[in-house]
Scaffold this motif. Structure first.
Motif, PDB file in Angstrom:
ATOM      1  N   GLY A   1     -12.494  22.193  11.081  1.00 54.82           N
ATOM      2  CA  GLY A   1     -11.567  21.215  11.735  1.00 54.82           C
ATOM      3  C   GLY A   1     -10.087  21.585  11.741  1.00 54.82           C
ATOM      4  N   PHE A   2      -9.714  22.643  11.669  1.00 51.37           N
ATOM      5  CA  PHE A   2      -8.377  23.231  11.416  1.00 51.37           C
ATOM      6  C   PHE A   2      -8.285  24.740  11.791  1.00 51.37           C
ATOM      7  CE2 PHE A   2      -9.661  24.436   7.329  1.00 51.37           C
ATOM      8  CZ  PHE A   2      -8.884  25.616   6.954  1.00 51.37           C
TER       9      PHE A   2
ATOM     10  N   TYR B   1      -4.435  20.560  12.938  1.00 54.97           N
ATOM     11  CA  TYR B   1      -5.485  19.697  12.389  1.00 54.97           C
ATOM     12  C   TYR B   1      -5.618  18.492  13.104  1.00 54.97           C
ATOM     13  CZ  TYR B   1      -2.682  17.395   9.136  1.00 54.97           C
ATOM     14  OH  TYR B   1      -1.764  16.652   8.592  1.00 54.97           O
ATOM     15  N   ALA B   2      -6.735  17.965  13.554  1.00 56.41           N
ATOM     16  CA  ALA B   2      -6.639  16.409  13.924  1.00 56.41           C
ATOM     17  C   ALA B   2      -5.673  16.374  14.989  1.00 56.41           C
ATOM     18  CB  ALA B   2      -6.620  15.484  12.803  1.00 56.41           C
ATOM     19  N   ARG B   3      -5.093  17.100  15.935  1.00 57.80           N
ATOM     20  CA  ARG B   3      -4.167  16.987  16.949  1.00 57.80           C
ATOM     21  C   ARG B   3      -2.757  16.915  16.275  1.00 57.80           C
ATOM     22  NH1 ARG B   3      -6.907  13.085  21.677  1.00 57.80           N
ATOM     23  NH2 ARG B   3      -8.661  14.447  22.049  1.00 57.80           N
ATOM     24  N   LYS B   4      -2.410  17.457  15.062  1.00 57.59           N
ATOM     25  CA  LYS B   4      -1.344  17.479  14.418  1.00 57.59           C
ATOM     26  C   LYS B   4      -0.985  18.835  13.860  1.00 57.59           C
ATOM     27  CE  LYS B   4      -3.143  14.118  11.856  1.00 57.59           C
ATOM     28  NZ  LYS B   4      -3.671  13.208  10.889  1.00 57.59           N
TER      29      LYS B   4
ATOM     30  N   ASP C   1     -10.635  19.972   4.139  1.00 61.27           N
ATOM     31  CA  ASP C   1     -11.603  19.585   5.364  1.00 61.27           C
ATOM     32  C   ASP C   1     -12.952  19.322   5.019  1.00 61.27           C
ATOM     33  OD1 ASP C   1     -11.768  19.834   8.018  1.00 61.27           O
ATOM     34  OD2 ASP C   1     -12.532  21.714   7.784  1.00 61.27           O
TER      35      ASP C   1
ATOM     36  N   ALA D   1      -8.566  15.318   7.936  1.00 61.75           N
ATOM     37  CA  ALA D   1      -8.253  14.457   9.283  1.00 61.75           C
ATOM     38  C   ALA D   1      -7.210  13.109   8.968  1.00 61.75           C
ATOM     39  CB  ALA D   1      -9.566  14.133   9.655  1.00 61.75           C
TER      40      ALA D   1
END
Length: 435
Positions: free
Chosen positions: A2-3, A28-31, A85, A91
């Motif tokens: 996830g990253f 990660y998580a669009r950040k 993660d 997230a």
């Protein structure tokens, strides 16, 4: 997974010296979180493809060690993010929350003391402050001679560590003068580390430790000994050492390091003046080339192909009339060193070792002159004190030159000198040198 992570330069935050902070970017998580690693590099120092510092970089004396440290830091941070993660916590974390969780880790992996000093030395070299870089190198070597590889963090340099440095220095025959140079450099390095958040100000060891100032032994040749030194015949090697002492004197007691860095481009006009920037202070000086100085310089200039029709006379003979020639060195000669001390493309470490070793050999020859020919022992630095003392005895105002040119009073002396025009100082130079 996830990253993702990547080691790169943060080009959105360029510093005044042209470098960029080195960061670990975590997506990660669009950040996007950017974790600073405590180093700043130029683009040419950074190998973006392989994510490492190039071996050609001068940012550290040991690039392999630096890359190993960076790899360890990034690996540790990656493991911590991977753990978050796996637990499903990553997230939901904001960028600030993630940075806070990683903060302890980045603080634990602070820049090692020796690596940080290497970084500062490279920085000072890049902006032309060679003298400061050399004093920082001296401080680093002092630390290593006392603590070796055991020293890693600035927190280890506490009051007891400073006292231990002092004890070891004095035990090995050093004086307070040399000790103060090393410790003042270390203090400047520590202050910089505090500003860069590498160490907390609460650990500052100089709050309770006072740097002792050694009493400088000012050894100037008497006027009689100076005249004797100029006129005596010596064997070739000793004569060369004597001549180098005289060159320093006629250049207003120029420091040996500054003499070593003099180049053809420092000569102005028809060998009329020598202008240079002092390594130690960064100040600019312009010195009129007197006839005795010109005669002493000619053999060195001839040896590097600086053509002139001026006839060289030995230091023991009188000057004769000569044809003056316009000196026009070609561009490829302008960066040629005047004296055979340093060579082109030397590394900073090699320059330091060369300067130290050749100055020692020069001083050994000057001491030999003193022992054989019944002078008080003197070194190349005595040329500076001799220039000052002779000026004082000949009535040169203290506002132009002071009797003592030691470290404690040098800044004041140079401030006084700067307030006069070249013509005024030249007149006093002629008064000092005419004897």
């Amino acid at each position: 997974m996830g990253f993702t992570t990547k080691l790169l330069l943060n080009k959105a935050r360029q510093k005044n010296d042209g470098t960029y902070p080195l960061i670990l970017r975590i997506i990660y998580a669009r950040k996007v979180a950017k974790i600073p690693l405590g180093y700043c590099l130029t683009e040419k120092d950074w190998d973006e493809k392989n994510q490492r510092v190039r071996t050609s970089s001068q940012v550290s004396a040991n690039i392999t060690r630096l890359n190993t440290i960076l790899k360890q830091k990034c690996s540790s941070l990656y493991d911590q993010v991977a753990q978050l993660d796996m637990t499903g916590d990553l997230a939901g974390l904001s960028i600030k929350e993630l940075k806070d969780k990683l903060k302890d880790q980045t603080q634990t992996n602070k820049i090692p003391v020796y690596v940080f000093i290497d970084k500062l030395m490279a920085e000072k070299q890049a902006i032309g402050k060679k003298g400061t870089a050399l004093t920082y190198r001296g401080a680093k070597r002092k630390l290593f001679s006392v603590f070796g590889d055991r020293l890693t963090t600035f927190e280890q340099i506490d009051y007891q560590a400073l006292k231990h440095i002092e004890t070891e220095h004095l035990k090995n025959g050093g004086g307070y003068g040399g000790l103060s140079v090393s410790l003042r450099a270390l203090r400047a390095i520590y202050n910089r580390a505090i500003k860069e958040n590498i160490v907390s100000a609460e650990h500052y060891p100089f709050k309770h430790y006072t740097i002792k100032q050694g009493e400088t032994k000012r050894r100037a040749l008497s006027e009689g000994d100076f005249q004797r030194l100029k006129c005596m015949d010596f064997p070739p090697l000793l004569a060369k050492a004597r001549d180098f002492f005289l060159i320093s004197f006629y250049l207003r007691g120029m420091n040996y390091v500054d003499m070593a860095y003099l180049q053809i481009q420092n000569i102005e006009g028809d060998l009329e003046r020598i202008s240079y920037q002092r390594n130690k202070t960064g100040k600019y000086f312009s010195i009129k080339v007197s006839e005795p100085l010109k005669q002493l310089l000619l053999p060195y200039l001839d040896a590097i192909g600086y053509k002139t029709d001026v006839t060289h006379q030995s230091t023991t003979t009188k000057t004769v009339e000569r044809k003056k020639t316009k000196h026009t060195p070609s561009n490829d000669k302008k960066e040629t060193y005047i004296f055979p001390i340093l060579k082109p493309n030397m590394s900073a470490d090699r320059q330091h070792e060369t300067l130290k070793n050749k100055r020692k050999r020069l001083n050994d020859k000057l001491r030999k002159i003193a022992d054989i020919y019944d002078f008080e022992r003197f070194t190349i630095y005595a040329a500076r004190h001799t220039y000052a003392t002779m000026g004082k005895r000949k009535g040169v105002p203290t506002a132009v030159i002071q009797e003592s040119l030691g470290h404690q009073t040098e800044a004041i002396t140079q401030t006084y000198l700067d307030s006069f025009s070249n013509s005024v100082v030249d007149e006093y130079d002629a008064l000092i040198m005419e004897g």
